[in-house]
Design a protein around this motif. Structure first.
Motif, mmCIF file in Angstrom:
data_model
loop_
_atom_site.group_PDB
_atom_site.id
_atom_site.type_symbol
_atom_site.label_atom_id
_atom_site.label_comp_id
_atom_site.label_asym_id
_atom_site.label_seq_id
_atom_site.Cartn_x
_atom_site.Cartn_y
_atom_site.Cartn_z
ATOM 1 N N ILE A 117 0.916 -1.202 0.077
ATOM 2 C CA ILE A 117 -0.050 -0.022 0.001
ATOM 3 C C ILE A 117 0.867 1.328 -0.139
ATOM 4 O O ILE A 117 1.707 1.300 1.070
ATOM 5 C CB ILE A 117 -0.778 -0.139 1.323
ATOM 6 N N ARG A 118 0.817 2.212 -1.189
ATOM 7 C CA ARG A 118 1.639 3.095 -1.104
ATOM 8 C C ARG A 118 0.845 4.353 -1.130
ATOM 9 O O ARG A 118 0.180 4.820 -2.093
ATOM 10 C CB ARG A 118 2.483 3.164 -2.252
ATOM 11 N N GLY A 119 1.045 5.019 -0.100
ATOM 12 C CA GLY A 119 0.458 6.519 0.291
ATOM 13 C C GLY A 119 1.043 7.760 -0.094
ATOM 14 O O GLY A 119 2.221 7.680 0.827
ATOM 15 N N THR A 120 0.818 8.428 -0.777
ATOM 16 C CA THR A 120 1.612 9.824 -0.971
ATOM 17 C C THR A 120 0.935 10.988 -0.957
ATOM 18 O O THR A 120 -0.298 11.096 -1.223
ATOM 19 C CB THR A 120 2.428 9.732 -2.652
ATOM 20 N N ASN A 121 1.756 12.116 -0.818
ATOM 21 C CA ASN A 121 1.003 13.509 -0.775
ATOM 22 C C ASN A 121 0.359 13.923 -2.186
ATOM 23 O O ASN A 121 -0.654 14.358 -2.267
ATOM 24 C CB ASN A 121 1.806 14.454 -0.289
ATOM 25 N N ASN A 122 1.337 13.712 -3.195
ATOM 26 C CA ASN A 122 0.893 14.265 -4.605
ATOM 27 C C ASN A 122 1.102 13.168 -5.569
ATOM 28 O O ASN A 122 1.132 13.296 -6.757
ATOM 29 C CB ASN A 122 1.818 15.405 -4.690
ATOM 30 N N GLY A 123 1.079 11.899 -5.312
ATOM 31 C CA GLY A 123 1.288 10.670 -6.315
ATOM 32 C C GLY A 123 2.532 10.340 -6.507
ATOM 33 O O GLY A 123 3.634 10.958 -6.091
ATOM 34 N N VAL A 124 2.587 9.074 -6.944
ATOM 35 C CA VAL A 124 1.460 8.183 -7.233
ATOM 36 C C VAL A 124 1.017 7.500 -6.088
ATOM 37 O O VAL A 124 2.020 6.726 -5.382
ATOM 38 C CB VAL A 124 2.054 7.276 -8.457
ATOM 39 N N SER A 125 -0.104 7.518 -5.587
ATOM 40 C CA SER A 125 -0.758 6.607 -4.538
ATOM 41 C C SER A 125 -1.086 5.409 -5.418
ATOM 42 O O SER A 125 -1.895 5.564 -6.168
ATOM 43 C CB SER A 125 -1.605 7.278 -3.908
ATOM 44 N N ALA A 126 -0.948 4.428 -4.652
ATOM 45 C CA ALA A 126 -1.141 3.056 -5.496
ATOM 46 C C ALA A 126 -1.496 1.931 -4.384
ATOM 47 O O ALA A 126 -0.780 1.750 -3.193
ATOM 48 C CB ALA A 126 -0.078 2.754 -6.340
ATOM 49 N N ILE A 127 -2.182 0.913 -4.908
ATOM 50 C CA ILE A 127 -2.288 -0.578 -4.288
ATOM 51 C C ILE A 127 -1.673 -1.249 -5.044
ATOM 52 O O ILE A 127 -1.919 -1.455 -6.377
ATOM 53 C CB ILE A 127 -3.613 -0.896 -3.940
ATOM 54 N N ILE A 128 -0.543 -1.800 -4.705
ATOM 55 C CA ILE A 128 0.520 -2.871 -5.466
ATOM 56 C C ILE A 128 0.136 -4.272 -5.271
ATOM 57 O O ILE A 128 0.323 -4.709 -4.114
ATOM 58 C CB ILE A 128 1.821 -2.343 -5.475
ATOM 59 N N SER A 129 -0.100 -5.119 -6.174
ATOM 60 C CA SER A 129 -0.293 -6.525 -6.022
ATOM 61 C C SER A 129 0.773 -7.313 -5.653
ATOM 62 O O SER A 129 1.951 -6.831 -6.127
ATOM 63 C CB SER A 129 -1.085 -7.092 -7.189
ATOM 64 N N PRO A 130 0.813 -8.510 -5.321
ATOM 65 C CA PRO A 130 2.002 -9.244 -4.877
ATOM 66 C C PRO A 130 2.922 -9.667 -6.338
ATOM 67 O O PRO A 130 4.043 -9.897 -6.141
ATOM 68 C CB PRO A 130 1.506 -10.626 -4.380
ATOM 69 N N ASP A 131 2.427 -9.370 -7.436
ATOM 70 C CA ASP A 131 3.201 -9.733 -8.718
ATOM 71 C C ASP A 131 3.790 -8.400 -9.324
ATOM 72 O O ASP A 131 4.527 -8.489 -10.260
ATOM 73 C CB ASP A 131 2.204 -10.241 -9.606
ATOM 74 N N VAL B 267 -7.949 7.180 -3.642
ATOM 75 C CA VAL B 267 -7.907 5.734 -4.059
ATOM 76 C C VAL B 267 -8.304 4.676 -3.168
ATOM 77 O O VAL B 267 -7.768 4.537 -2.055
ATOM 78 C CB VAL B 267 -6.207 5.525 -4.522
ATOM 79 N N GLU B 268 -9.173 3.849 -3.565
ATOM 80 C CA GLU B 268 -10.049 2.841 -2.901
ATOM 81 C C GLU B 268 -9.627 1.611 -3.601
ATOM 82 O O GLU B 268 -9.877 1.476 -4.782
ATOM 83 C CB GLU B 268 -11.424 3.182 -2.715
ATOM 84 N N GLY B 269 -9.626 0.652 -2.776
ATOM 85 C CA GLY B 269 -9.467 -0.882 -3.388
ATOM 86 C C GLY B 269 -9.425 -1.805 -2.299
ATOM 87 O O GLY B 269 -9.336 -1.687 -1.005
ATOM 88 N N GLU B 270 -9.049 -3.252 -2.652
ATOM 89 C CA GLU B 270 -9.112 -4.277 -1.719
ATOM 90 C C GLU B 270 -7.504 -4.683 -1.705
ATOM 91 O O GLU B 270 -6.877 -4.754 -2.631
ATOM 92 C CB GLU B 270 -10.130 -5.530 -2.203
ATOM 93 N N VAL B 271 -7.266 -4.844 -0.316
ATOM 94 C CA VAL B 271 -5.939 -5.698 -0.110
ATOM 95 C C VAL B 271 -6.111 -7.077 0.545
ATOM 96 O O VAL B 271 -6.879 -7.251 1.423
ATOM 97 C CB VAL B 271 -5.127 -4.728 0.805
ATOM 98 N N GLN B 272 -5.299 -8.229 0.023
ATOM 99 C CA GLN B 272 -5.411 -9.449 0.655
ATOM 100 C C GLN B 272 -4.350 -9.661 1.317
ATOM 101 O O GLN B 272 -3.107 -9.685 0.780
ATOM 102 C CB GLN B 272 -5.680 -10.544 -0.514
ATOM 103 N N PRO B 273 -4.201 -9.729 2.778
ATOM 104 C CA PRO B 273 -3.293 -9.943 3.693
ATOM 105 C C PRO B 273 -2.530 -11.293 3.528
ATOM 106 O O PRO B 273 -3.393 -12.149 3.067
ATOM 107 C CB PRO B 273 -3.777 -10.003 5.210
#
Length: 515
Positions: free
Chosen positions: A445-459, A474-480
């Motif tokens: 999970i990458r939260g930034t002030n001005n981008g790029v904020s992103a949810i990155i998959s294990p691949d 930015v909204e999405g699902e994360v699988q622990p």
């Protein structure tokens, strides 16, 4: 050896590979090869160019004296970092308030220093009586990767522009969970120089077949490894919202902009409280922790009432003691705190502070008073889930992230890339976070002030991502996930040992004539 004899030996060595060019041209060819190499990385991602630069440098250094090797490798480094890392000018000039002349000078010194560090290992590539192409291939590949490793820790490290990052979209990415970015770099460089020697009209056919088979085997294995699941799902997916406030860096620490900043986070988060986790970026609250307690208590109540975990970046101050940390704190359903352990020189602390602070405005940045946190921290926790946390620069250290992730379910990285402006820096930073996901088999999970904020998959792929320089949620699902990849268990040590063995084999005393 004088200049003429050095030039003659170089002509002979290169001609032995079916190539010939003026010795006066070689520094410019090295500079060109270095300049092309960062184009294989983010944001252009022209990954085939990752083979051009190392192959050209390998050919240029073949048969050269150590002095000439150091010179040519230095020119290559100037091209590499001049194109790929000169974005530091933005931080120095735009936000460090240095004049254009001074900013150019400091940037040039920075690039030259990195080029020198790049050149040092390759200076010894020909310190051997064995000049057979196979032994040279081993030496060059090993020294390249050991040079990347050197840059990851020397003078606190600048682990940027590793060539392994260029292969995120190729089968070599399958090696990342096994050998990490250094392992991918090694295979990339070996591929490059093997292809170069295979193109030589004087390389024996049997050797070409052997090299081709070896390289093809590495690529095929990488493709097979891409299909392997190294980690397993833990519990149910989690809904996450990343709040990107896009606070202008020049206003961030101004007292007059404090209340507008807090209000912006309130407003942007209004629709985010329905998620399980809400993430604010690095130093989102531009106040010291104990001065921000009224606002933190307000957010604590809001998060608790909505059964949400809120994590925000803030500068933590120790009461009665002038010690400050760049930290992430958990509120609502999140508990704990994490203090950053790997600091950015000049951005968070000033080396040689007694001489440099106050000399120019660049050495007086408002956050250059930070102390590093303890390496053994409990960190952040949400319910039964433990988070591996990396603040800004920390995500670029592969072994650090791998070590911290071994008993953690998700990797959280928060950053403020506004320091880099409209440059390649933020997108290179994002690409390194993507590699950490690959190496660990976990969501990042990458939260930034001005981008790029992103949810990155294990691949390593971007599941959701924001644009830059916009306000966004930015909204999405994360699988622990749980379980260790091979790289998490061993770190970079096996790759470094392979490089040491390659050097030992490459520097051996020849048992027979090379022809």
């Amino acid at each position: 050896m004088d200049a003429n004899s050095s030039t003659d030996s170089h002509r002979t060595a290169v001609a032995g590979l079916g190539l010939s060019w003026s010795a006066r041209l070689t520094p410019w060819l090295a500079l060109l090869g270095g300049a092309l190499t960062p184009l294989s990385l983010a944001p252009l991602n022209l990954w085939p160019l990752a083979f051009v630069g190392p192959a050209l440098l390998a050919l240029l250094l073949y048969g050269q004296s150590p002095r000439q090797c150091a010179r040519l490798a230095f020119f290559f480094g100037l091209g590499l970092f001049g194109v790929g890392a000169s974005w530091v000018y933005v931080s120095i000039h735009d936000f460090g308030q240095a004049s254009i002349t001074l900013a150019i000078l400091l940037t040039a010194l920075f690039v030259a220093g990195l080029a020198l560090v790049f050149a040092l290992p390759l200076a010894i590539v020909n310190l051997s009586r064995e000049r057979h192409f196979g032994a040279y291939l081993l030496r060059f590949g090993a020294l390249w990767v050991l040079g990347e490793w050197l840059r990851s820790w020397l003078l606190t490290g600048f682990p940027w522009l590793f060539i392994g990052y260029s292969q995120m979209a190729t089968p070599l990415a399958g090696w990342a969970p096994v050998a990490g970015v250094f392992g991918v770099s090694l295979i990339t460089v070996l591929t490059a120089i093997a292809l170069a020697f295979c193109c030589s009209q004087h390389t024996r056919r049997s050797a070409k077949l052997m090299l081709t088979a070896a390289v093809a085997g590495l690529w095929l294995t990488g493709g097979i490894l891409q299909n392997n699941q190294w980690t397993t799902e833990q519990g149910e997916p989690v809904r996450v919202a990343l709040v990107q406030a896009n606070i202008p860096q020049e206003k961030k620490w101004q007292p007059s902009f404090l209340l507008p900043t807090l209000e912006r986070y309130r407003q942007l988060s209004r629709t985010a409280w329905s998620n399980d986790w809400v993430i604010w970026p690095e130093a989102a609250i531009p106040m010291l922790y104990h001065r921000a307690l009224p606002f933190l208590e307000e957010m604590q109540e809001k998060a608790a009432n909505t059964q949400t975990a809120l994590i925000t970046g803030i500068l933590y101050d120790t009461p009665g003691n002038p010690v400050y940390h760049n930290s992430a704190v958990g509120l609502g359903m999140a508990t704990g705190m994490y203090h950053k352990t790997r600091l950015v020189p000049f951005g968070e602390y000033v080396p040689l502070e007694q001489w440099l602070r106050g000399l120019i405005e660049f050495f007086n940045l408002p956050t250059s008073i930070i102390s590093s946190g303890d390496s053994q921290q409990h960190g952040l926790q949400i319910g039964s889930l433990m988070l591996a946390t990396a603040i800004c620069y920390e995500i670029v250290y592969p072994d650090l992230v791998a070590e911290q992730s071994s008993d953690r379910s998700v990797i959280l990285t928060i950053s403020n890339d506004a320091w880099f402006g409209h440059s390649w820096g933020p997108l290179q930073h994002l690409q390194m976070a993507q590699m950490r996901a690959l190496e660990t088999g976990r969501y990042v999970i990458r939260g930034t002030n001005n981008g790029v904020s992103a949810i990155i998959s294990p691949d390593g792929s971007l599941q959701q991502a924001s644009d830059q320089f916009v306000q966004a949620v930015v909204e999405g699902e994360v699988q622990p996930r749980l379980g260790d990849t091979p790289f998490m268990s061993t770190g970079s040590l096996p790759t470094l040992l392979v490089c040491a063995l390659m050097l030992a084999a490459g520097f051996r005393r020849p048992l027979a004539p090379r022809h």
